[in-house]
Each structure stands twice: as structure tokens, then as C-alpha cells.
Write an enzyme that holds these catalytic residues in place. Sequence first.
Site, short mmCIF file in Angstrom:
data_model
loop_
_atom_site.label_atom_id
_atom_site.label_comp_id
_atom_site.label_asym_id
_atom_site.label_seq_id
_atom_site.Cartn_x
_atom_site.Cartn_y
_atom_site.Cartn_z
N ARG A 159 38.43 39.33 32.51
CA ARG A 159 37.42 39.91 33.43
C ARG A 159 38.27 40.75 34.35
O ARG A 159 39.06 40.23 35.13
CB ARG A 159 36.69 38.80 34.19
N HIS A 162 38.93 42.97 40.11
CA HIS A 162 37.72 43.40 40.81
C HIS A 162 37.57 42.62 42.11
O HIS A 162 38.31 41.68 42.39
CB HIS A 162 36.49 43.17 39.93
N HIS A 164 34.10 41.54 45.14
CA HIS A 164 32.67 41.56 45.41
C HIS A 164 32.40 41.62 46.90
O HIS A 164 33.23 41.20 47.72
CB HIS A 164 31.99 40.28 44.89
N GLU A 168 32.20 34.30 45.68
CA GLU A 168 32.11 33.85 44.29
C GLU A 168 32.61 32.41 44.16
O GLU A 168 33.75 32.10 44.48
CB GLU A 168 32.94 34.76 43.38
N HIS A 207 40.60 39.91 42.65
CA HIS A 207 41.07 38.87 41.76
C HIS A 207 40.85 39.27 40.30
O HIS A 207 40.12 40.24 40.01
CB HIS A 207 40.37 37.54 42.05
N GLU A 229 26.01 41.49 38.71
CA GLU A 229 27.35 41.57 38.12
C GLU A 229 27.72 43.02 37.81
O GLU A 229 28.90 43.36 37.72
CB GLU A 229 27.39 40.71 36.85
#
Length: 454
Positions: A159, A162, A164, A168, A207, A229
Site C-alpha cells: 500500500r 501515503h 490521511h 487510521e 506511512h 480510501e
Amino acid sequence: MKLGVFTTLIPAILPVVCAAPARRDADNPPLRGSGSLVGYSSSNKGGGDSPPDIKYTLLPGQKEDPKIGSYLDFQKADNPQPIRGSTGADDPGPRNYYYDRINSDKLAPPGTDHGQTINAQWPMGQDGAGWARQENVNVMPDATLMAGVDMRLEPAGYRELHWHVAAEWSLVLNGSCRIQAVNENGETFVDDVAAGDVWYFPPGVPHSIQALDDGVEFLLVFDDGDFSEDNTFLASEVFLHTPKEVLSKNFGLDVSAFDKIPEDELYIFKGTPAPADIEKQNVTTSSGIVPRGQSYSYHFSEQPAHEVAGGSVKIVDPLTFPIAANFSAAVVTVHPGGMREVHWHPASDEWTFFISGQGRATLFTAPNAATTFDYTAGDVGYFPKSNSHYIENTGDQDLVFVEVLQASMFTDVALGQWIASTPKQIIADTLNLDDDTLSKLKTEKQYVVAGNST
């Protein structure tokens, strides 16, 4: 659509259609009928001479008083019907029989259901080195406090790097992965987590996640019901939408160094397998590593479960995992026939993900609305603050789910403890319970109660 209706009718229709001569336009009836069809007609016989012959067998629970509300296992019923006791009526279709069988409490709700609550159930969809399934207010408009993502990465799948706007919180469902982050102080973090472990990344902390040799599936919960997402800040997109001249100046590199950056987002992609020795990926700055007390991971898998009569419970909240300041959760296992006792959370809505098994819950909303929902593995449940509910195992395997709260400590109020801890006179006057019944009430929380012995 009821398949049986059409498969029955088609053989009867086809010979007639094939045998009929081509109709001339002059013989073709007009689009509209005659005005003489309006109103009373002596030639109109009304309905058929007899009702349709609907063959079905009621389950034993359908013959009970509707307020008993036993679970109806329609999975094995040939023609499930919306009937409980003297309420309801048969349904000849058309119907979606598969949906009826997995949602028996929607087809034939308990007699205790009343009015309309929020929709408290949603099955996650899928798309997608991996895939992601998402739930947010677009599909559950009343689930405003939290949103969730179920994500799978194949071995060595990433993943991508990125961050946010939302916080999370994650529970690893199976497999293992390596998580990495750098915080605003320049402190670095890297750790390997496996099935049953938890991680947390605060808003804005960049992360990445990479699956190890066995791949990984994990549940993500965000502290915003509007979270998507698709709206994360991706490293690839930052580089794509920053002038290369600026990147050159920022990193002290020649512009040509950025000639091969990705031309589109990566999101989930296959990468070089992580080295088995995690020490090889430890990178530190002058700030050092994230202090242990503020670690982004918690090895929840190593915490023994608290055993109770009907199953087990284990809790993780900021009392033991301080960095996750407003995330509290319980992983609950309910044995067949058992039930997460009737309860509510005074401090938070509850966002629930069903990991395995099948169950049902009744959401009660003041003053008198109640709806019963059926759940299977992969479903999301949502129970608003102070709205009472239970979760009953309706299958023959253990039911496992995680309850997530936006709270600094995992707390609930249990209906059983409340009633048992109130003076018996008050309960007797209010609920008309006799002395023998009152003497059997338990003053301690049960968390999970066992099924009735037969």
C-alpha cells in the site's frame, strides 16, 4: 426476479409464439384501448377463481408468538415466507430468494421490531498485487463517526507511501506485513505485525505497508464517516503534481533524476520483497526512533482473551495503547447459541466488523423503534451512541467480530447488570418480574452469555 415464474411460463409461451402467423399491421391492436373499458363492466370477472398454489413449510419458530422472535434459519427453507404466528402472509413473488435466505429477519422480522431505525448493516463490496473494500457514509449515511476499509495485499505487495487527514486504526485479519512511518518530529518507526495485531497512524503521519511472504489482509477504521480510501495523499501523486524544477531544488538533485517517476498513482502494487532482517530497514535521523510508549503498533495477538460463559473478549484502548488516543476496541468471540449481551455505549457510536461466522442484532432507538439485522463475515454493523443492541450467534460455528469506539476507554452499559443492580422493588413494580426471576439476575457484566441449555 423470481426465476421459477419465468422458467415455468416460457415453455408454455414459446410454442404459441412460434406457431402464430405474422400479424398484419391492420390486425395489430392499437397502443391504447377503447374508452368503453372505463368503469363498471358486467363482463369483468375480477380475480382468478382460486388463489395461487404456493407450496411451503413453515419453520417451527414461525408458528410461535411473534414476540418470542426466535431466529429463523431460512438457509434450508425451500420457499421462505414472511410469516410469524398470525402476522404476515405468503408471498408468491417475484423475489430474490438468495437475499431472503441470508436476511431472514428482514423477510420475517420478530414481533418486537417496530418503526424505523437507521440502516445498521452493510456488506462491503470489492475491487482490485491486492484489493480494497470500503464502507462510508455513501452507503451507510448515518454512520457518521467512522468509516472502514478491508484491504488485501499479495506477498511483497505495497500500500504505497501515503498519509490521511483522518486517523487510521487497523486490525490485521490474516497474514503479516511490515509497517513504516516518520512523524512530524523526524522520529522513525518500522515493525512487523501479524494476524491479530493492531496499528495506528495519527492524521498527517506518512506511512507505508508491505505484505510479507504470506501476504496480508487487514481492516482499517478511520475516525470520519465521510472518509474515502480514494482521497488519500499518495507519494506518487505528490511527485506527479509538483513541478520537476521544484523537486530538483527541494532534493538538491538534477531535474533528470525525476525522469522515471510513475506516470500515474501506484496505490497497491507489487514490489521487491522486504528483507527478512528488519534491522536492514531501520533508518534513523538525529531525532532517533519513535519512543516505545508512543509506538504505532500493538501486538494484540499476544494478549490472551478473557474467557466468559458464552465465548471470550479482549480489549485494546488508550489505557494500553496510548498513541491511539481515541480508538477503543474489543474483539469478541461468541460460541454457537451464545450472545453478546444487550448493551449500549454512552460515550460513542459502535462500528462493528464481522470477521467470521453469522449473527443477528436488534437495534433499539428511543422511543420505540427497533429493527433486527442479519450479519455474515465481511459485513459492517453500526450502532449509534446509547442505542441498545445485542449480537447473537445464529450459526453453528464461532462468531467473531470487532467493536470499535471513538472513546478514550472501552466502556458499555449492560442491560442485565443495570436491572440486577437496581432495587428489586423498583424492577418488580416496573416490569412485573416475580421474586424467583429477580433472584436469578446477575449483578456483574456477562459480556457474552451462553446459549440456553436444552
